[in-house]
Design an enzyme around this catalytic site. Structure first.
Site, short mmCIF file in Angstrom:
data_model
loop_
_atom_site.label_atom_id
_atom_site.label_comp_id
_atom_site.label_asym_id
_atom_site.label_seq_id
_atom_site.Cartn_x
_atom_site.Cartn_y
_atom_site.Cartn_z
CG PHE A 158 49.57 -17.32 24.42
CD1 PHE A 158 51.76 -17.87 24.28
CD2 PHE A 158 48.87 -16.64 25.44
CE1 PHE A 158 52.02 -16.76 24.76
CE2 PHE A 158 49.67 -15.83 26.11
CZ PHE A 158 50.87 -15.66 25.75
CD GLU A 244 39.68 -25.53 23.48
OE1 GLU A 244 38.56 -24.31 23.29
OE2 GLU A 244 40.48 -24.71 23.96
N GLY A 366 40.42 -21.56 28.76
CA GLY A 366 39.95 -20.72 29.88
C GLY A 366 40.90 -20.89 31.39
CG ASN A 368 42.21 -24.06 36.69
OD1 ASN A 368 42.63 -24.00 35.46
ND2 ASN A 368 43.25 -24.96 37.62
C1 LIG Z 1 50.69 -23.72 25.17
C2 LIG Z 1 49.96 -23.70 24.97
C3 LIG Z 1 48.64 -23.04 24.28
C4 LIG Z 1 47.75 -22.66 23.29
N1 LIG Z 1 46.64 -22.49 22.88
C5 LIG Z 1 45.35 -21.63 22.42
C6 LIG Z 1 44.92 -21.76 21.36
O1 LIG Z 1 45.17 -23.08 20.33
N2 LIG Z 1 44.09 -21.14 20.66
C7 LIG Z 1 44.03 -20.07 21.55
O2 LIG Z 1 43.42 -19.10 21.30
N3 LIG Z 1 44.58 -19.46 22.59
C8 LIG Z 1 45.57 -20.40 23.44
N4 LIG Z 1 46.38 -20.69 24.53
C9 LIG Z 1 45.79 -18.94 24.91
C10 LIG Z 1 45.06 -19.01 26.50
O3 LIG Z 1 43.96 -19.91 26.18
C11 LIG Z 1 45.08 -18.00 27.54
O4 LIG Z 1 46.93 -17.63 27.52
C12 LIG Z 1 43.67 -18.15 28.35
O5 LIG Z 1 43.21 -17.97 28.04
C13 LIG Z 1 44.51 -17.43 28.92
O6 LIG Z 1 45.00 -15.80 28.77
P1 LIG Z 1 46.04 -14.59 28.77
O7 LIG Z 1 47.21 -15.38 28.69
O8 LIG Z 1 46.04 -13.83 27.88
O9 LIG Z 1 46.13 -14.04 30.15
P2 LIG Z 1 45.41 -13.51 30.70
O10 LIG Z 1 44.15 -12.37 30.29
O11 LIG Z 1 46.65 -11.61 30.54
O12 LIG Z 1 45.25 -13.27 31.91
C14 LIG Z 1 46.28 -12.74 33.25
C15 LIG Z 1 46.49 -14.18 34.45
O13 LIG Z 1 44.76 -12.88 34.96
C16 LIG Z 1 43.79 -13.91 35.34
N5 LIG Z 1 42.72 -13.65 35.18
C17 LIG Z 1 42.01 -13.04 33.96
N6 LIG Z 1 40.84 -12.45 34.02
C18 LIG Z 1 40.55 -12.38 35.53
C19 LIG Z 1 39.47 -12.59 36.40
N7 LIG Z 1 38.41 -11.66 35.55
N8 LIG Z 1 39.56 -12.67 37.21
C20 LIG Z 1 40.45 -13.61 37.96
N9 LIG Z 1 41.34 -13.37 37.46
C21 LIG Z 1 41.96 -13.26 35.89
C22 LIG Z 1 43.96 -15.33 34.64
O14 LIG Z 1 43.31 -15.90 35.47
C23 LIG Z 1 45.13 -14.65 34.34
O15 LIG Z 1 45.76 -15.57 35.57
C24 LIG Z 1 47.79 -21.19 24.55
C25 LIG Z 1 47.78 -20.83 25.37
C26 LIG Z 1 49.32 -21.84 25.59
C27 LIG Z 1 49.89 -21.41 26.83
#
Ligand SMILES: Cc1cc2nc3c(=O)[nH]c(=O)nc-3n(C[C@H](O)[C@H](O)[C@H](O)COP(=O)(O)OP(=O)(O)OC[C@H]3O[C@@H](n4cnc5c(N)ncnc54)[C@H](O)[C@@H]3O)c2cc1C
Length: 383
Positions: A158, A244, A366, A368
């Site tokens: 991503f 950010e 990060g 919500n």
């Molecule tokens: C279009 C797009 C652009 C992006 N750009 C970048 C970028 O430039 N660089 C980069 O490094 N990343 C980037 N990201 C990644 C983005 O920061 C992550 O998608 C985000 O941090 C969530 O991580 P994940 O997708 O692995 O979800 P996960 O960490 O697997 O989480 C899945 C779900 O579980 C919930 N969850 C996880 N932990 C907890 C907790 N402790 N308590 C409650 N709920 C929790 C989350 O809120 C989410 O709803 C991008 C993502 C997108 C979609």
């Protein structure tokens, strides 16, 4: 409500960003969306205007601006053109700039910053991995030192500008540790042998900007591409995430304002039962509620921008701004799609595209849920 954080210098700058949007973005918007990426001419045009090196010192080719309100104006105008532009250019100008200006050596600044400012070096930041983005302390991409080179193995997902970036600030584990200790930041050259980019990720919205998966297979990086102190990367990321999240909040609230404006025009002209739908009490009340919520949230975001200019923005306040504005933005775009009726569900309608563009803002920078964790922990509730 009349906003008071900007003066004439900011408004003059807004005028030039608007001209940039009109000349360099709008005529090419459909093509960028079709190709799924911005072209280098756009980056260079942004560089020529000073947008990319806004907060970089003049000696490296930047504008040397030390007033975040200019960054906010840039985000507001790019968001009105489309969230993808604010995201692609914003990652470079507001996010990567922090690492490259505050954590680098003089030699590194001379090596990277002139190209960073001109648009010859497009950047990305690689934190998230396929196994998890929220739990950054669990990242698994490794870098081991072999003589005067780091050897990087792992993958990132991503990554905004991931397909086009010439330099990727990459979070890697450099020590045989787990958790937040032992994470470092290394700038990886986009042309490095062993760095493979997956095909463009097919997003639900924000089609103009590229998002990619990166694979590191024995990628050799000069040892002096380490950013800052070895093992301190997690702390740097946490520190710079506040800016950010503020940038994200500025875009979210502007987007909500923009979609409300276009919906106001629509409901004023759309007829039903012999009158404009805007004359129906339900629509008027719904618009009144949303405008009120957005105005109040805008005041909070402005206060955060102001605090950031004074160096007083806390990570907790930035998290609150990001949380509130992304929830509200999504409520607004959904309500506005509803007020557009069937036209609001058509791909060619601006409100439908805004709805698609907005959904990710509750997930990225990060999620919500993580924002609620950050804010909740700060309350030090006793169990
Ligand atoms: C279009 C797009 C652009 C992006 N750009 C970048 C970028 O430039 N660089 C980069 O490094 N990343 C980037 N990201 C990644 C983005 O920061 C992550 O998608 C985000 O941090 C969530 O991580 P994940 O997708 O692995 O979800 P996960 O960490 O697997 O989480 C899945 C779900 O579980 C919930 N969850 C996880 N932990 C907890 C907790 N402790 N308590 C409650 N709920 C929790 C989350 O809120 C989410 O709803 C991008 C993502 C997108 C979609």
């Amino acid at each position: 409500m009349l906003r008071s954080i900007y003066d004439t210098d900011h408004e003059d700058f807004r005028t030039s960003v608007r001209a940039f949007v009109r000349n360099a973005i709008e005529p090419h918007d459909e093509r960028f969306a079709h190709e799924g990426r911005l072209d280098r001419e756009l980056w260079r045009a942004a560089g020529a205007l000073g947008l990319l090196g806004l907060c970089v010192a003049e000696e490296y080719g930047g504008m040397g601006v030390d007033d975040y309100r200019f960054n906010a104006v840039m985000d507001e105008e790019l968001t009105r053109a489309g969230l993808a532009y604010a995201c692609a250019l914003g990652i470079h100008t507001h996010v990567v700039s922090q690492y490259l200006t505050k954590r680098t050596t003089e030699e590194q600044r001379q090596r990277w910053l002139p190209g960073f400012c001109s648009g010859d070096i497009v950047t990305a930041v690689g934190m998230s991995e396929p196994a998890g983005g929220s739990d950054l302390a669990g990242l698994q991409t490794r870098a081991t030192l072999d003589g005067d080179q780091w050897v990087v193995n792992g993958s990132k997902i991503f990554i905004t500008n991931g397909a086009s970036a010439d330099l990727i600030v990459t979070a890697v584990r450099t020590e045989p540790t787990t958790g937040r200790d032992g994470i470092s930041l290394i700038a990886v050259d986009g042309n490095s042998p062993g760095l493979h980019r997956g095909k463009l990720l097919h997003k639900v919205g924000q089609h103009q900007g590229d998002t990619a998966e990166l694979f590191f297979d024995e990628v050799r990086v000069p040892a002096d591409n380490l950013i800052g102190v070895r093992g301190e990367g997690f702390g740097y990321m946490m520190e710079h995430l506040a800016q950010e999240r503020l940038a994200s909040a500025v875009c979210n609230i502007t987007h909500a304002q923009h979609v409300l404006e276009m919906t106001r025009d629509y409901v004023s002209t759309r007829q039903a039962f012999g009158a404009s739908i805007g004359s129906l009490q339900h629509i008027r009340f719904r618009m009144a509620d949303l405008v009120t919520e957005v105005d109040i949230a805008q005041s909070y975001v402005d206060a955060c921008v102001d605090a950031h200019v004074r160096g007083e923005l806390t990570p907790i306040d930035a998290a609150k701004a990001k949380l509130k504005t992304s929830d509200l933005q999504n409520e607004v775009v959904d309500a506005c799609v509803q007020m557009h009726g069937g036209y609001g569900y058509m791909q060619e309608s601006a409100v439908a595209r805004a709805w698609q563009d907005a959904r990710v803002t509750k997930i990225w920078a990060g999620s919500n849920e993580i924002m609620r964790e950050v804010i909740g922990r700060s309350l030090q509730l006793r169990g």
